[in-house]
Design a protein around this motif. Structure first.
Motif, PDB file in Angstrom:
ATOM      1  N   UNK A 138     -19.372  -4.170 -44.416  1.00  0.00           N
ATOM      2  CA  UNK A 138     -20.517  -4.921 -44.886  1.00  0.00           C
ATOM      3  C   UNK A 138     -20.042  -5.877 -45.965  1.00  0.00           C
ATOM      4  N   UNK A 139     -20.380  -7.147 -45.832  1.00  0.00           N
ATOM      5  CA  UNK A 139     -19.944  -8.129 -46.814  1.00  0.00           C
ATOM      6  C   UNK A 139     -20.657  -7.895 -48.145  1.00  0.00           C
ATOM      7  N   UNK A 140     -21.876  -7.345 -48.071  1.00  0.00           N
ATOM      8  CA  UNK A 140     -22.626  -7.030 -49.274  1.00  0.00           C
ATOM      9  C   UNK A 140     -23.377  -5.723 -49.035  1.00  0.00           C
ATOM     10  N   UNK A 141     -23.814  -5.072 -50.106  1.00  0.00           N
ATOM     11  CA  UNK A 141     -24.545  -3.818 -49.971  1.00  0.00           C
ATOM     12  C   UNK A 141     -25.841  -4.055 -49.201  1.00  0.00           C
ATOM     13  N   UNK A 142     -26.322  -3.041 -48.459  1.00  0.00           N
ATOM     14  CA  UNK A 142     -27.605  -3.189 -47.757  1.00  0.00           C
ATOM     15  C   UNK A 142     -28.704  -3.587 -48.745  1.00  0.00           C
ATOM     16  N   UNK A 143     -29.612  -4.410 -48.282  1.00  0.00           N
ATOM     17  CA  UNK A 143     -30.696  -4.892 -49.138  1.00  0.00           C
ATOM     18  C   UNK A 143     -32.012  -4.410 -48.547  1.00  0.00           C
ATOM     19  N   UNK A 144     -32.875  -3.865 -49.389  1.00  0.00           N
ATOM     20  CA  UNK A 144     -34.170  -3.363 -48.937  1.00  0.00           C
ATOM     21  C   UNK A 144     -35.229  -4.442 -49.109  1.00  0.00           C
TER      22      UNK A 144
END
Length: 218
Positions: A194-200
């Motif tokens: 993942x290029x960035x952390x999961x976003x909610x």
């Protein structure tokens, strides 16, 4: 782990039937996988990653992968750095164009009518996925978005899923009534990440860099 449309021995008839119907309709971006087998393989080789995605840290209501065969759309994502807004050769572009023209899903000045971007999660599930299911002659209840763990597993076997750099909605639902989005990459094919952390996000919002891909449970 083979992509199931590259061999035909031992594949459930339901999988080949769907792939054949899709090809007849000009939809060539669907590929099948034995997700049960892929999960077992991945869990043995990356136990910490599996634990990290299923330990409830994000209060995911159902983090575990589907236990069976699946078919997923492997269309590459748009490249945001190049200001792309349409999935290349998107087989569902015409359907999205029609739904926006009929005002059945959100219209936006920020994206073209045929773009997968800028559609709320609720509209994807309430309108777009049922239309895709009908076009493929698949039970509507069998079509959804992939879970985060499913994409992580499949990226290990199919780097095409990580091409491009845009965000995508996921099926994952949290106890805060939010939905997960992720930005996966296969810039380094041997290490999908993942290029960035999961976003909610709220299922009612939409973004002009946030798309989706359907998955069929077989």
């Amino acid at each position: 782990m083979e992509r199931l449309n590259e061999r035909h021995d031992g594949i459930p008839t339901a999988v080949t039937d769907i792939l054949n119907r899709a090809n007849e309709k000009g939809i060539h971006s669907l590929v099948g996988f034995d997700l049960r087998r892929a999960t077992t393989y991945w869990k043995e080789r990356a136990p910490e990653a599996f634990k990290g995605l299923t330990d409830g840290g994000l209060r995911n209501k159902d983090p575990y992968p589907y236990d069976g065969f699946i078919i997923i759309d492997e269309s590459p994502k748009p490249n945001l750095l190049k200001k792309e807004q349409i999935y290349p050769n998107d087989p569902f572009a015409k359907l999205l164009h029609e739904l926006r023209n009929e005002r059945k899903i959100k219209q936006s000045k920020n994206v073209p009518l045929e773009s997968r971007f800028d559609i709320p999660w609720n509209e994807i599930y309430g309108t777009v996925l049922p239309k895709i299911a009908d076009s493929l002659e698949v039970d509507r209840s069998k079509l959804r978005l992939p879970k985060m763990i499913e994409l992580a597993i499949l990226l290990s076997f199919d780097p095409n899923l990580g091409k491009g750099d845009s965000w995508e909605w996921l099926d994952d639902r949290t106890s805060w009534n939010t939905r997960m989005t992720a930005r996966f990459s296969t810039d380094v094919p041997s290490q999908p990440l993942m290029k960035e952390a999961p976003y909610l996000r709220s299922p009612e919002v939409s973004k002009n860099n946030l798309g989706f891909r359907p998955i069929i449970l077989v």
